[in-house]
Write an enzyme that holds these catalytic residues in place. Structure first.
Site, PDB file in Angstrom:
ATOM      1  N   ILE A  45     -21.146  -2.765 -26.092  1.00  0.00           N
ATOM      2  CA  ILE A  45     -21.865  -3.898 -25.514  1.00  0.00           C
ATOM      3  C   ILE A  45     -23.311  -3.514 -25.233  1.00  0.00           C
ATOM      4  CG2 ILE A  45     -19.846  -5.048 -24.564  1.00  0.00           C
ATOM      5  CD1 ILE A  45     -20.475  -3.778 -21.870  1.00  0.00           C
ATOM      6  N   GLY A  46     -23.819  -2.547 -25.981  1.00  0.00           N
ATOM      7  CA  GLY A  46     -25.208  -2.155 -25.835  1.00  0.00           C
ATOM      8  C   GLY A  46     -25.368  -0.785 -25.210  1.00  0.00           C
ATOM      9  N   ARG A  88     -15.420   3.928 -18.622  1.00  0.00           N
ATOM     10  CA  ARG A  88     -14.352   4.726 -19.186  1.00  0.00           C
ATOM     11  C   ARG A  88     -14.525   5.111 -20.652  1.00  0.00           C
ATOM     12  NH1 ARG A  88     -11.122   2.002 -22.315  1.00  0.00           N
ATOM     13  NH2 ARG A  88      -9.204   3.147 -21.912  1.00  0.00           N
ATOM     14  N   LYS A 286     -18.758  12.671 -18.283  1.00  0.00           N
ATOM     15  CA  LYS A 286     -18.237  11.776 -17.253  1.00  0.00           C
ATOM     16  C   LYS A 286     -18.714  10.366 -17.607  1.00  0.00           C
ATOM     17  CE  LYS A 286     -18.567  15.249 -13.573  1.00  0.00           C
ATOM     18  NZ  LYS A 286     -19.164  15.552 -12.244  1.00  0.00           N
ATOM     19  N   GLU A 290     -21.065   2.036 -14.537  1.00  0.00           N
ATOM     20  CA  GLU A 290     -21.109   1.066 -13.438  1.00  0.00           C
ATOM     21  C   GLU A 290     -21.906   1.562 -12.243  1.00  0.00           C
ATOM     22  OE1 GLU A 290     -17.395  -0.646 -12.245  1.00  0.00           O
ATOM     23  OE2 GLU A 290     -16.804  -1.010 -14.318  1.00  0.00           O
TER      24      GLU A 290
END
Lengths: 332, 158
Positions: A45-46, A88, A286, A290
């Site tokens: 999504i970019g 994730r 990692k 978000e």
């Protein structure tokens, strides 16, 4: 009067879903010419997962990432990915991709072992070649090995990879639990100037430092840090989901009312990448997707407090809210 | 229905439109030129930006018939076969496009700026791009890209 203040925000963020079922799969196919097709359900999504996953497959197979074609265009043909959320994909889909690439590499080692009369366990994939470890003269280009597998040995050089973390239940005695794939950490510093007459907050500087594990692609990592920072600035200062008056009909319905920050509202965000590799992530990665949008807003609110001594407890800190808080306090 | 003749990226087109058809609808649905995006479709976000006679406009709120006989440029019209425009090169080099949805509009807004002001400051660039929203990249690398393109184009002239 204009008053300046500095604030710090800090956060930790888990990668992936806890509780089990957070599954991702990948397929790595080595073509007879040595190029690679990675098929994954991970949706870009970019944030750049097509690039990052291609890099990981290439690293395992010892080729350039430009030689990896990534197919992720529909859910019928592609292996499953639980989705692009929960920070994730780099971690979970990355592990699935590495698993798939390693299995494809094992097939190449087996074939090359026969061709070079060597033990498959003694092989390595480096610089586009499959070689016997420690004997660089005993090596074959990856395309030659994949070609021999396909046209000579009836072998399909395909690796199917998977990753799904086991759910973790709390220990009944101690309550101890290990629910997360890994944890990422962040510290953000904001400097603001608050106009005590108008209530306007001007963000002068934003320094965003993230522990990203290993930055698989530092440029894309910076892009995520800056983009998340911009969203967080909007959340802190201008993006109002609900109307000031108690009726949903008066909620913002267009981008004129719902004020996403523009070029004039966002300073040049200073992205600082701190690398502390995770012990279990793919190449130490990692996930920070978000948290980049979570950490700056508290730093900005703390900076407003530092500047004028009021706590803004409802976001965004609009001029009206800042002025009301100043009034309540009896001035800056 | 009304007849509309316009030039897009140097090529002439003839089509029919209603009084309510927008330029964006003509470009995307009739001419299949899809770099101008349907974002907010109300003139707020800038991702439908095109150049009409070298002036930056929002095609989603531009009546198609008002462009009768005009020259439209979309981002497809900037590159020549095998050669990207310096702005496109710079957006590629400096990672000015993240998800890419705002990028065509950003590049055209930047072109309109550089046509008027070949040596902009970062503040000039920020002002010129302020009508084009980006939701994922945070603007910094977009401004970097435009500054790099301006420098490149300046050197090419000298």
């Amino acid at each position: 009067m204009k008053k300046r203040g500095i604030g710090i925000g800090a956060s930790l963020y888990p990668t992936g879903m806890s509780g089990g079922g957070d599954s991702s799969q990948a397929q790595v196919k080595v073509q007879p010419d040595g190029t690679v097709v990675l098929t994954t359900g991970a949706c870009d999504i970019g944030e750049g997962c097509k690039t990052v996953l291609a890099q990981m497959a290439a690293e395992v197979l010892g080729i350039n990432y430009e030689q990896v074609k990534v197919i992720n265009d529909n859910t019928d043909n592609c292996p499953l990915s639980f989705g692009t959320f929960a920070s994730r994909v780099t971690y979970v889909d990355g592990k699935a991709t590495v698993d798939a690439a390693e299995k494809a590499r094992d097939i190449l080692f087996e074939v090359a072992g026969q061709m070079l009369e060597a033990n498959p366990g003694d092989m390595e994939a480096v610089d586009g070649k499959i070689s016997v470890k420690g004997s660089p003269d005993r090596s074959l280009p990856i395309g030659e090995v994949a070609g021999a597998a396909t046209f000579g040995m009836r072998k399909l050089v395909v690796g199917l990879g998977h990753y799904m973390r086991e759910p973790s239940a709390p220990d009944p005695e101690t309550g101890e639990i290990d629910p997360f794939c890994t944890l990422a950490w962040a510290a953000v510093l904001a400097e603001v100037e608050v106009d005590t007459e108008t209530g306007e907050v001007d963000l002068l500087r934003l320094v965003c430092s993230y522990d990203v594990g290993t930055a698989i692609n530092p440029l894309l990592t910076e892009g995520q840090i800056e983009g998340g920072g911009a969203m967080s600035i909007g959340a802190a200062l201008s993006e109002e989901l609900y109307p000031n008056y108690p009726s949903l009909e008066q909620a913002p319905t267009n981008l004129g009312d719902y004020a996403i920050p523009t070029t004039m509202d966002i300073p040049d965000i200073e992205a600082v990448i701190h690398e502390c590799p995770s012990t279990n992530g793919p190449f130490g990665a990692k996930g920070i997707g978000e948290m980049t949008a979570n950490t700056p807003a508290p730093a900005i609110i703390n900076a407003i407090h530092d500047a004028v001594g009021v706590w803004i407890m409802t976001l965004p800190a609009t001029p009206e809210r800042v002025l009301r808080a100043l009034d309540e306090k009896g001035g800056a | 229905m009304h007849s509309l003749e316009l030039t897009v990226n140097g090529r002439s087109y003839q089509t029919t439109v209603t009084l309510k058809t927008t330029l964006l609808e003509v470009l995307r649905d009739k001419l299949f030129i899809t770099s101008p995006k349907v974002g907010c479709n109300s003139g707020d976000c800038g991702t439908c930006s095109v150049l009409i006679d070298d002036k930056l406009v929002r095609s989603c709120i531009t009546n198609a018939l008002s462009t009768q006989g005009k020259e439209i440029t979309t981002v497809e019209g900037l590159s020549k076969p095998g050669h990207l425009h310096p702005l496109q090169e710079a957006f590629h080099e400096k990672y000015g496009a993240q998800c890419g949805f705002c990028t065509p509009g950003m590049i055209l807004a930047a072109k309109a700026l550089l046509d008027e002001n070949p040596k902009p400051s970062r503040k000039d660039v920020r002002e010129a791009l302020s009508g084009n929203l980006c939701r994922c990249a945070g603007y910094g690398k977009i401004v970097d890209s435009v500054m790099a393109a301006a420098e490149q184009m300046g050197q090419a002239k000298n």
